[in-house]
Design a protein around this motif. Sequence first.
Motif, PDB file in Angstrom:
ATOM      1  N   LYS A   1      11.894 -17.310 -14.532  1.00 35.56           N
ATOM      2  CA  LYS A   1      12.077 -16.066 -13.775  1.00 35.56           C
ATOM      3  C   LYS A   1      10.713 -15.501 -13.405  1.00 35.56           C
ATOM      4  N   GLY A   2      10.621 -14.985 -12.180  1.00 37.64           N
ATOM      5  CA  GLY A   2       9.377 -14.392 -11.712  1.00 37.64           C
ATOM      6  C   GLY A   2       9.628 -13.087 -10.982  1.00 37.64           C
ATOM      7  N   HIS A   3       8.608 -12.232 -10.967  1.00 35.38           N
ATOM      8  CA  HIS A   3       8.711 -10.945 -10.274  1.00 35.38           C
ATOM      9  C   HIS A   3       7.379 -10.651  -9.600  1.00 35.38           C
ATOM     10  N   GLY A   4       7.439 -10.230  -8.336  1.00 34.24           N
ATOM     11  CA  GLY A   4       6.219  -9.932  -7.602  1.00 34.24           C
ATOM     12  C   GLY A   4       6.345  -8.692  -6.745  1.00 34.24           C
ATOM     13  N   ILE A   5       5.189  -8.157  -6.381  1.00 33.08           N
ATOM     14  CA  ILE A   5       5.093  -7.027  -5.451  1.00 33.08           C
ATOM     15  C   ILE A   5       4.078  -7.411  -4.381  1.00 33.08           C
ATOM     16  N   LEU A   6       4.498  -7.354  -3.135  1.00 30.49           N
ATOM     17  CA  LEU A   6       3.634  -7.688  -2.008  1.00 30.49           C
ATOM     18  C   LEU A   6       3.534  -6.467  -1.106  1.00 30.49           C
ATOM     19  N   ALA A   7       2.299  -6.078  -0.760  1.00 27.28           N
ATOM     20  CA  ALA A   7       2.114  -4.855   0.028  1.00 27.28           C
ATOM     21  C   ALA A   7       0.851  -4.961   0.870  1.00 27.28           C
ATOM     22  N   TRP A   8       0.781  -4.090   1.872  1.00 21.92           N
ATOM     23  CA  TRP A   8      -0.432  -3.943   2.674  1.00 21.92           C
ATOM     24  C   TRP A   8      -1.293  -2.876   2.030  1.00 21.92           C
ATOM     25  N   ASP A   9      -2.565  -3.205   1.752  1.00 16.72           N
ATOM     26  CA  ASP A   9      -3.523  -2.256   1.188  1.00 16.72           C
ATOM     27  C   ASP A   9      -4.361  -1.710   2.337  1.00 16.72           C
ATOM     28  N   GLY A  10      -4.073  -0.454   2.732  1.00 20.26           N
ATOM     29  CA  GLY A  10      -4.758   0.131   3.876  1.00 20.26           C
ATOM     30  C   GLY A  10      -6.231   0.349   3.650  1.00 20.26           C
ATOM     31  N   GLU A  11      -6.637   0.593   2.407  1.00 22.90           N
ATOM     32  CA  GLU A  11      -8.052   0.807   2.117  1.00 22.90           C
ATOM     33  C   GLU A  11      -8.819  -0.512   2.193  1.00 22.90           C
ATOM     34  N   ALA A  12      -8.241  -1.570   1.627  1.00 22.47           N
ATOM     35  CA  ALA A  12      -8.915  -2.868   1.621  1.00 22.47           C
ATOM     36  C   ALA A  12      -8.704  -3.640   2.919  1.00 22.47           C
ATOM     37  N   LYS A  13      -7.758  -3.181   3.759  1.00 23.49           N
ATOM     38  CA  LYS A  13      -7.422  -3.879   5.000  1.00 23.49           C
ATOM     39  C   LYS A  13      -7.027  -5.333   4.709  1.00 23.49           C
ATOM     40  N   ALA A  14      -6.158  -5.480   3.716  1.00 21.71           N
ATOM     41  CA  ALA A  14      -5.700  -6.812   3.323  1.00 21.71           C
ATOM     42  C   ALA A  14      -4.342  -6.691   2.654  1.00 21.71           C
ATOM     43  N   TYR A  15      -3.598  -7.784   2.643  1.00 21.79           N
ATOM     44  CA  TYR A  15      -2.363  -7.830   1.870  1.00 21.79           C
ATOM     45  C   TYR A  15      -2.720  -8.111   0.417  1.00 21.79           C
ATOM     46  N   LYS A  16      -1.990  -7.472  -0.497  1.00 21.96           N
ATOM     47  CA  LYS A  16      -2.211  -7.670  -1.926  1.00 21.96           C
ATOM     48  C   LYS A  16      -0.876  -8.023  -2.579  1.00 21.96           C
ATOM     49  N   GLN A  17      -0.956  -8.900  -3.577  1.00 19.13           N
ATOM     50  CA  GLN A  17       0.253  -9.252  -4.312  1.00 19.13           C
ATOM     51  C   GLN A  17      -0.056  -9.336  -5.799  1.00 19.13           C
TER      52      GLN A  17
END
Length: 200
Positions: A102-118
Amino acid sequence: MRRALIPAIGFSALALFAQTPAPSPSAAPPAKPAAFEMPKPGPEMDRLKPLMGSFRVDEHHEAGFEGPAGVSSGFSHVTEGPGGLSLLIDYTTLVGPMHGMKGHGILAWDGEAKAYKQAWTDSLGAMLVMSSGAWEGDTLVMNSDGTMMGKAYKERDTFSGMGPEGFTLTIEMSMDGGPFQKVVTLNHHRMADPSKPAAK
């Protein structure tokens, strides 16, 4: 005498009235603080919408990092996070050598870093994998690094072929500075019925 007192009393009253400060105008009510406006998801999150939904996943494992080559199957359920500013990923391997993972993740756009983070964690080990990435054309590439079993590694996760039917996630790894090698290809097939398929 009484006539003399009357003007004196009148002048005294006028003097007192002159010395009495005028009533100050009533203070204006304090301005209401501006209501906090919740941020809204931008076009960066719109581009991730093809990743949302329930998917039957064909897992094609390569020989090497995780043992012999083989085919497994899993189930992925991806929903919108708070305010639509992230995606919440829940994954289960249903069939194969890693049955029950089983796995769990969060994927989002980081507006400060101007990059996607997971951020990703799963039942294969006590670790939290942090990755960042960007679009390369129509492909989203996420990169991470860390230590596994005492050795430095780099990981590259590539999301490609996004469309109404699903998408493909290809995971590659490099150990101790070596070349990247494909570890597993996860073909996601969108399901009309969001209920989790039964394990075979």
